[in-house]
Motif scaffolding. Structure first.
Motif, PDB file in Angstrom:
ATOM      1  N   ASP A 124      42.637  45.048  53.468  1.00  0.00           N
ATOM      2  CA  ASP A 124      43.646  44.183  52.887  1.00  0.00           C
ATOM      3  C   ASP A 124      43.095  43.665  51.571  1.00  0.00           C
ATOM      4  OD1 ASP A 124      45.562  44.475  54.828  1.00  0.00           O
ATOM      5  OD2 ASP A 124      44.984  42.694  55.938  1.00  0.00           O
ATOM      6  N   ALA A 125      43.898  43.719  50.533  1.00  0.00           N
ATOM      7  CA  ALA A 125      43.444  43.311  49.211  1.00  0.00           C
ATOM      8  C   ALA A 125      44.442  42.342  48.588  1.00  0.00           C
ATOM      9  CB  ALA A 125      43.301  44.539  48.308  1.00  0.00           C
ATOM     10  N   VAL A 126      43.943  41.543  47.667  1.00  0.00           N
ATOM     11  CA  VAL A 126      44.804  40.682  46.862  1.00  0.00           C
ATOM     12  C   VAL A 126      45.288  41.540  45.695  1.00  0.00           C
ATOM     13  CG1 VAL A 126      44.916  38.602  45.461  1.00  0.00           C
ATOM     14  CG2 VAL A 126      43.556  38.617  47.556  1.00  0.00           C
ATOM     15  N   VAL A 178      36.304  39.053  37.271  1.00  0.00           N
ATOM     16  CA  VAL A 178      34.990  39.320  36.708  1.00  0.00           C
ATOM     17  C   VAL A 178      33.975  38.433  37.433  1.00  0.00           C
ATOM     18  CG1 VAL A 178      33.561  39.121  34.639  1.00  0.00           C
ATOM     19  CG2 VAL A 178      35.887  40.001  34.453  1.00  0.00           C
ATOM     20  N   GLY A 179      32.954  39.039  38.013  1.00  0.00           N
ATOM     21  CA  GLY A 179      31.930  38.294  38.733  1.00  0.00           C
ATOM     22  C   GLY A 179      32.287  37.977  40.176  1.00  0.00           C
ATOM     23  N   GLY A 180      33.502  38.330  40.598  1.00  0.00           N
ATOM     24  CA  GLY A 180      33.936  38.027  41.965  1.00  0.00           C
ATOM     25  C   GLY A 180      33.628  39.166  42.917  1.00  0.00           C
ATOM     26  N   ASN A 181      33.625  38.857  44.196  1.00  0.00           N
ATOM     27  CA  ASN A 181      33.416  39.856  45.230  1.00  0.00           C
ATOM     28  C   ASN A 181      34.619  40.793  45.256  1.00  0.00           C
ATOM     29  OD1 ASN A 181      33.646  41.084  47.923  1.00  0.00           O
ATOM     30  ND2 ASN A 181      31.884  39.831  48.432  1.00  0.00           N
ATOM     31  N   GLU A 204      42.179  34.510  46.531  1.00  0.00           N
ATOM     32  CA  GLU A 204      42.926  34.224  47.761  1.00  0.00           C
ATOM     33  C   GLU A 204      43.807  32.985  47.598  1.00  0.00           C
ATOM     34  OE1 GLU A 204      43.070  35.861  50.716  1.00  0.00           O
ATOM     35  OE2 GLU A 204      41.607  37.408  50.220  1.00  0.00           O
ATOM     36  N   GLU A 205      43.339  32.009  46.812  1.00  0.00           N
ATOM     37  CA  GLU A 205      44.109  30.781  46.579  1.00  0.00           C
ATOM     38  C   GLU A 205      45.416  31.057  45.828  1.00  0.00           C
ATOM     39  OE1 GLU A 205      41.602  28.098  44.418  1.00  0.00           O
ATOM     40  OE2 GLU A 205      40.178  27.904  46.072  1.00  0.00           O
ATOM     41  N   LEU A 206      45.496  32.183  45.143  1.00  0.00           N
ATOM     42  CA  LEU A 206      46.673  32.512  44.334  1.00  0.00           C
ATOM     43  C   LEU A 206      47.769  33.238  45.105  1.00  0.00           C
ATOM     44  CD1 LEU A 206      44.847  33.729  41.108  1.00  0.00           C
ATOM     45  CD2 LEU A 206      45.951  31.509  41.483  1.00  0.00           C
ATOM     46  N   GLY A 259      41.536  51.871  38.769  1.00  0.00           N
ATOM     47  CA  GLY A 259      42.659  51.518  39.627  1.00  0.00           C
ATOM     48  C   GLY A 259      42.754  50.056  39.989  1.00  0.00           C
ATOM     49  N   GLN A 260      41.953  49.203  39.348  1.00  0.00           N
ATOM     50  CA  GLN A 260      41.972  47.772  39.632  1.00  0.00           C
ATOM     51  C   GLN A 260      42.263  47.006  38.349  1.00  0.00           C
ATOM     52  OE1 GLN A 260      38.613  46.326  41.996  1.00  0.00           O
ATOM     53  NE2 GLN A 260      38.004  48.450  42.239  1.00  0.00           N
ATOM     54  N   LEU A 261      42.894  45.848  38.494  1.00  0.00           N
ATOM     55  CA  LEU A 261      43.129  44.969  37.358  1.00  0.00           C
ATOM     56  C   LEU A 261      42.007  43.941  37.350  1.00  0.00           C
ATOM     57  CD1 LEU A 261      44.709  43.867  34.994  1.00  0.00           C
ATOM     58  CD2 LEU A 261      46.224  42.720  36.627  1.00  0.00           C
ATOM     59  N   ILE A 262      41.119  44.064  36.382  1.00  0.00           N
ATOM     60  CA  ILE A 262      39.988  43.150  36.257  1.00  0.00           C
ATOM     61  C   ILE A 262      40.432  41.993  35.368  1.00  0.00           C
ATOM     62  CG2 ILE A 262      37.555  42.931  35.639  1.00  0.00           C
ATOM     63  CD1 ILE A 262      38.121  45.158  37.725  1.00  0.00           C
ATOM     64  N   ILE A 263      40.396  40.766  35.926  1.00  0.00           N
ATOM     65  CA  ILE A 263      40.866  39.613  35.165  1.00  0.00           C
ATOM     66  C   ILE A 263      39.750  38.594  34.951  1.00  0.00           C
ATOM     67  CG2 ILE A 263      43.237  39.921  35.925  1.00  0.00           C
ATOM     68  CD1 ILE A 263      42.877  37.589  37.846  1.00  0.00           C
ATOM     69  N   ARG A 264      39.848  37.886  33.831  1.00  0.00           N
ATOM     70  CA  ARG A 264      38.901  36.815  33.508  1.00  0.00           C
ATOM     71  C   ARG A 264      39.548  35.440  33.732  1.00  0.00           C
ATOM     72  NH1 ARG A 264      34.425  38.569  30.957  1.00  0.00           N
ATOM     73  NH2 ARG A 264      34.511  40.621  30.038  1.00  0.00           N
ATOM     74  N   ASP A 265      40.792  35.318  33.295  1.00  0.00           N
ATOM     75  CA  ASP A 265      41.483  34.041  33.449  1.00  0.00           C
ATOM     76  C   ASP A 265      42.964  34.282  33.709  1.00  0.00           C
ATOM     77  OD1 ASP A 265      42.202  34.956  30.963  1.00  0.00           O
ATOM     78  OD2 ASP A 265      41.622  33.169  29.876  1.00  0.00           O
ATOM     79  N   TRP A 266      43.637  33.238  34.162  1.00  0.00           N
ATOM     80  CA  TRP A 266      45.042  33.336  34.517  1.00  0.00           C
ATOM     81  C   TRP A 266      45.669  31.955  34.446  1.00  0.00           C
ATOM     82  CZ3 TRP A 266      40.975  33.995  37.813  1.00  0.00           C
ATOM     83  CH2 TRP A 266      40.771  32.994  38.761  1.00  0.00           C
ATOM     84  N   ASP A 267      46.989  31.945  34.394  1.00  0.00           N
ATOM     85  CA  ASP A 267      47.779  30.710  34.455  1.00  0.00           C
ATOM     86  C   ASP A 267      48.824  30.893  35.541  1.00  0.00           C
ATOM     87  OD1 ASP A 267      46.678  29.156  32.257  1.00  0.00           O
ATOM     88  OD2 ASP A 267      47.604  30.633  30.935  1.00  0.00           O
TER      89      ASP A 267
END
Length: 77
Positions: free
Chosen positions: A21-23, A37-40, A48-50, A64-72
């Motif tokens: 299962d993935a976010v 970035v830097g996350g497991n 998971e909080e999002l 095949g993954q979206l690597i993100i640094r920041d979000w709103d």
């Protein structure tokens, strides 16, 4: 690049040894597995909080993954 969508949890890499299962970010072009970035890559409490929220994020697609640094988080109407 900017991406917008709803964060959800769903099966990823089905029918493979890597199935889990993935976010993911549900976008108009389909789901993208989220990775911070830097996350497991398999369990990231920050992502998971999002789950269930709509976000706008900066990131790039890699393997095949979206690597993100920041979000709103987009405010609900």
């Amino acid at each position: 690049m900017k991406f917008k969508g709803t964060v959800a949890r769903q099966p990823f890499a089905t029918e493979s040894k890597s199935e889990h299962d993935a976010v993911v970010l549900l976008t108009a072009k389909g789901p993208l597995k989220l990775r911070r970035v830097g996350g497991n890559p398999f369990h990231d409490p920050k992502l998971e909080e999002l789950v269930g929220r709509q976000i706008v994020c900066d990131g790039e697609i890699s393997s095949g993954q979206l690597i993100i640094r920041d979000w709103d988080v987009v405010a609900s109407k």
